[in-house]
Scaffold this motif. Sequence first.
Motif, PDB file in Angstrom:
ATOM      1  N   ALA A  34      -7.528 -30.968 -23.952  1.00 50.64           N
ATOM      2  CA  ALA A  34      -7.528 -32.159 -25.060  1.00 50.64           C
ATOM      3  C   ALA A  34      -7.859 -31.772 -26.961  1.00 50.64           C
ATOM      4  O   ALA A  34      -7.261 -31.902 -27.192  1.00 50.64           O
ATOM      5  CB  ALA A  34      -8.998 -32.936 -24.918  1.00 50.64           C
ATOM      6  N   ILE A  35      -8.846 -30.084 -26.809  1.00 49.72           N
ATOM      7  CA  ILE A  35      -8.423 -29.029 -27.864  1.00 49.72           C
ATOM      8  C   ILE A  35      -7.206 -28.247 -28.044  1.00 49.72           C
ATOM      9  O   ILE A  35      -6.475 -29.065 -29.077  1.00 49.72           O
ATOM     10  CB  ILE A  35      -9.458 -28.180 -27.675  1.00 49.72           C
ATOM     11  CG1 ILE A  35     -10.660 -28.817 -27.694  1.00 49.72           C
ATOM     12  CG2 ILE A  35      -9.783 -27.453 -28.733  1.00 49.72           C
ATOM     13  CD1 ILE A  35     -11.661 -27.422 -27.288  1.00 49.72           C
ATOM     14  N   ILE A  36      -6.159 -28.217 -26.653  1.00 50.84           N
ATOM     15  CA  ILE A  36      -5.344 -27.618 -26.693  1.00 50.84           C
ATOM     16  C   ILE A  36      -3.953 -28.734 -27.638  1.00 50.84           C
ATOM     17  O   ILE A  36      -3.408 -28.783 -28.309  1.00 50.84           O
ATOM     18  CB  ILE A  36      -4.704 -27.423 -25.598  1.00 50.84           C
ATOM     19  CG1 ILE A  36      -5.462 -25.867 -26.082  1.00 50.84           C
ATOM     20  CG2 ILE A  36      -3.345 -26.220 -25.876  1.00 50.84           C
ATOM     21  CD1 ILE A  36      -5.232 -25.324 -24.119  1.00 50.84           C
ATOM     22  N   LEU A  37      -4.676 -30.278 -27.056  1.00 47.43           N
ATOM     23  CA  LEU A  37      -3.357 -30.687 -27.156  1.00 47.43           C
ATOM     24  C   LEU A  37      -3.445 -31.840 -28.802  1.00 47.43           C
ATOM     25  O   LEU A  37      -2.832 -31.488 -29.569  1.00 47.43           O
ATOM     26  CB  LEU A  37      -3.729 -32.176 -26.056  1.00 47.43           C
ATOM     27  CG  LEU A  37      -2.465 -31.567 -24.740  1.00 47.43           C
ATOM     28  CD1 LEU A  37      -3.126 -33.151 -23.971  1.00 47.43           C
ATOM     29  CD2 LEU A  37      -0.842 -32.061 -24.632  1.00 47.43           C
ATOM     30  N   ASN A  38      -4.728 -31.708 -29.074  1.00 53.41           N
ATOM     31  CA  ASN A  38      -5.223 -32.053 -30.130  1.00 53.41           C
ATOM     32  C   ASN A  38      -4.367 -31.143 -31.413  1.00 53.41           C
ATOM     33  O   ASN A  38      -3.965 -31.421 -32.676  1.00 53.41           O
ATOM     34  CB  ASN A  38      -6.080 -32.858 -30.428  1.00 53.41           C
ATOM     35  CG  ASN A  38      -7.044 -33.545 -29.574  1.00 53.41           C
ATOM     36  OD1 ASN A  38      -6.290 -34.510 -29.724  1.00 53.41           O
ATOM     37  ND2 ASN A  38      -8.007 -33.436 -29.391  1.00 53.41           N
ATOM     38  N   THR A  39      -4.719 -29.584 -31.069  1.00 55.00           N
ATOM     39  CA  THR A  39      -3.893 -28.639 -31.746  1.00 55.00           C
ATOM     40  C   THR A  39      -2.570 -28.980 -32.246  1.00 55.00           C
ATOM     41  O   THR A  39      -2.435 -28.414 -33.189  1.00 55.00           O
ATOM     42  CB  THR A  39      -5.002 -27.621 -31.588  1.00 55.00           C
ATOM     43  OG1 THR A  39      -6.491 -27.520 -31.528  1.00 55.00           O
ATOM     44  CG2 THR A  39      -4.453 -26.343 -32.236  1.00 55.00           C
ATOM     45  N   LEU A  40      -2.235 -29.075 -30.759  1.00 49.24           N
ATOM     46  CA  LEU A  40      -0.641 -28.727 -30.684  1.00 49.24           C
ATOM     47  C   LEU A  40      -0.222 -29.976 -31.865  1.00 49.24           C
ATOM     48  O   LEU A  40       0.808 -30.058 -31.991  1.00 49.24           O
ATOM     49  CB  LEU A  40       0.119 -28.640 -29.509  1.00 49.24           C
ATOM     50  CG  LEU A  40      -0.158 -27.524 -29.392  1.00 49.24           C
ATOM     51  CD1 LEU A  40      -0.099 -27.602 -27.550  1.00 49.24           C
ATOM     52  CD2 LEU A  40       0.207 -25.994 -29.822  1.00 49.24           C
ATOM     53  N   ILE A  41      -0.683 -31.220 -31.629  1.00 51.09           N
ATOM     54  CA  ILE A  41      -0.552 -32.895 -31.494  1.00 51.09           C
ATOM     55  C   ILE A  41      -0.411 -32.341 -33.408  1.00 51.09           C
ATOM     56  O   ILE A  41       1.108 -33.154 -34.072  1.00 51.09           O
ATOM     57  CB  ILE A  41      -0.553 -33.582 -31.086  1.00 51.09           C
ATOM     58  CG1 ILE A  41       0.024 -33.497 -29.786  1.00 51.09           C
ATOM     59  CG2 ILE A  41       0.085 -34.768 -31.533  1.00 51.09           C
ATOM     60  CD1 ILE A  41      -0.876 -35.101 -29.028  1.00 51.09           C
ATOM     61  N   LEU A  42      -1.315 -32.129 -34.140  1.00 56.54           N
ATOM     62  CA  LEU A  42      -1.923 -32.092 -35.185  1.00 56.54           C
ATOM     63  C   LEU A  42      -1.211 -30.744 -36.257  1.00 56.54           C
ATOM     64  O   LEU A  42      -0.710 -31.524 -37.479  1.00 56.54           O
ATOM     65  CB  LEU A  42      -3.242 -32.537 -35.334  1.00 56.54           C
ATOM     66  CG  LEU A  42      -4.020 -33.747 -35.058  1.00 56.54           C
ATOM     67  CD1 LEU A  42      -5.107 -33.587 -35.071  1.00 56.54           C
ATOM     68  CD2 LEU A  42      -3.134 -35.709 -35.354  1.00 56.54           C
ATOM     69  N   ILE A  43      -1.256 -30.101 -35.691  1.00 59.71           N
ATOM     70  CA  ILE A  43      -0.947 -29.118 -36.165  1.00 59.71           C
ATOM     71  C   ILE A  43       0.883 -29.194 -36.744  1.00 59.71           C
ATOM     72  O   ILE A  43       1.344 -28.972 -37.375  1.00 59.71           O
ATOM     73  CB  ILE A  43      -1.058 -27.738 -35.724  1.00 59.71           C
ATOM     74  CG1 ILE A  43      -2.707 -27.405 -36.603  1.00 59.71           C
ATOM     75  CG2 ILE A  43      -0.688 -26.833 -36.579  1.00 59.71           C
ATOM     76  CD1 ILE A  43      -3.341 -25.998 -35.371  1.00 59.71           C
ATOM     77  N   GLY A  44       1.885 -29.932 -35.245  1.00 56.62           N
ATOM     78  CA  GLY A  44       3.165 -30.081 -35.203  1.00 56.62           C
ATOM     79  C   GLY A  44       3.490 -30.940 -36.275  1.00 56.62           C
ATOM     80  O   GLY A  44       4.255 -30.654 -37.146  1.00 56.62           O
ATOM     81  N   ALA A  45       2.525 -32.215 -36.335  1.00 58.08           N
ATOM     82  CA  ALA A  45       2.514 -33.324 -37.876  1.00 58.08           C
ATOM     83  C   ALA A  45       2.571 -33.081 -38.769  1.00 58.08           C
ATOM     84  O   ALA A  45       3.169 -33.113 -39.577  1.00 58.08           O
ATOM     85  CB  ALA A  45       1.844 -34.479 -36.766  1.00 58.08           C
ATOM     86  N   THR A  46       1.426 -31.963 -38.664  1.00 55.59           N
ATOM     87  CA  THR A  46       1.210 -31.220 -40.433  1.00 55.59           C
ATOM     88  C   THR A  46       2.255 -30.934 -41.016  1.00 55.59           C
ATOM     89  O   THR A  46       3.014 -31.107 -41.799  1.00 55.59           O
ATOM     90  CB  THR A  46       0.195 -31.268 -40.562  1.00 55.59           C
ATOM     91  OG1 THR A  46      -1.022 -31.772 -39.941  1.00 55.59           O
ATOM     92  CG2 THR A  46      -0.505 -30.518 -42.062  1.00 55.59           C
ATOM     93  N   TRP A  47       2.601 -29.970 -40.233  1.00 57.68           N
ATOM     94  CA  TRP A  47       4.133 -29.448 -40.175  1.00 57.68           C
ATOM     95  C   TRP A  47       5.471 -29.542 -40.039  1.00 57.68           C
ATOM     96  O   TRP A  47       5.907 -29.806 -41.588  1.00 57.68           O
ATOM     97  CB  TRP A  47       4.424 -28.117 -38.909  1.00 57.68           C
ATOM     98  CG  TRP A  47       5.109 -27.164 -39.626  1.00 57.68           C
ATOM     99  CD1 TRP A  47       5.447 -25.660 -40.612  1.00 57.68           C
ATOM    100  CD2 TRP A  47       6.625 -26.813 -38.528  1.00 57.68           C
ATOM    101  NE1 TRP A  47       6.462 -25.578 -40.123  1.00 57.68           N
ATOM    102  CE2 TRP A  47       7.649 -26.352 -39.471  1.00 57.68           C
ATOM    103  CE3 TRP A  47       7.287 -27.490 -37.594  1.00 57.68           C
ATOM    104  CZ2 TRP A  47       8.946 -25.862 -39.188  1.00 57.68           C
ATOM    105  CZ3 TRP A  47       8.393 -27.646 -37.247  1.00 57.68           C
ATOM    106  CH2 TRP A  47       9.497 -26.539 -37.810  1.00 57.68           C
ATOM    107  N   VAL A  48       5.652 -30.490 -39.939  1.00 60.67           N
ATOM    108  CA  VAL A  48       7.195 -31.708 -39.655  1.00 60.67           C
ATOM    109  C   VAL A  48       6.525 -32.294 -40.997  1.00 60.67           C
ATOM    110  O   VAL A  48       7.840 -32.321 -42.145  1.00 60.67           O
ATOM    111  CB  VAL A  48       6.663 -32.537 -38.642  1.00 60.67           C
ATOM    112  CG1 VAL A  48       7.986 -33.378 -38.331  1.00 60.67           C
ATOM    113  CG2 VAL A  48       7.574 -31.436 -37.502  1.00 60.67           C
ATOM    114  N   LEU A  49       5.825 -32.775 -41.672  1.00 65.04           N
ATOM    115  CA  LEU A  49       5.922 -34.020 -42.502  1.00 65.04           C
ATOM    116  C   LEU A  49       5.464 -33.012 -43.757  1.00 65.04           C
ATOM    117  O   LEU A  49       5.996 -33.823 -45.184  1.00 65.04           O
ATOM    118  CB  LEU A  49       4.047 -34.537 -42.839  1.00 65.04           C
ATOM    119  CG  LEU A  49       3.702 -35.544 -41.390  1.00 65.04           C
ATOM    120  CD1 LEU A  49       2.535 -36.226 -41.192  1.00 65.04           C
ATOM    121  CD2 LEU A  49       5.186 -36.774 -42.056  1.00 65.04           C
TER     122      LEU A  49
END
Length: 91
Positions: A34-49
């Motif tokens: 869960a930690i890894i998925l949250n980190t990947l999704i939210l950092i990826g979304a931050t980078w894209v936005l």
Amino acid sequence: MNFVIISSSLLFSTVVSVRILKKKHNKWISLLSAIILNTLILIGATWVLYSLNDEAKIFGFGHSGLYVLLFAIPIITWINFLILSFIKKGL
């Protein structure tokens, strides 16, 4: 927009971590996933936005409101931990 990203990250990581908990019967492995998925999704979304937002590039990261996505990582992880504590191991 941030609320939708945070909610979808919580939903997706909860579903995956509960499946891992039921399959492996190990709470710590499911919490780590869960930690890894949250980190990947939210950092990826931050980078894209951030890459799409020209105003954030000019005035800086702090003025764009994207830092909320990064601060949500430990909060969502804590919520996942609470959800996993209510799941019975026999399921």
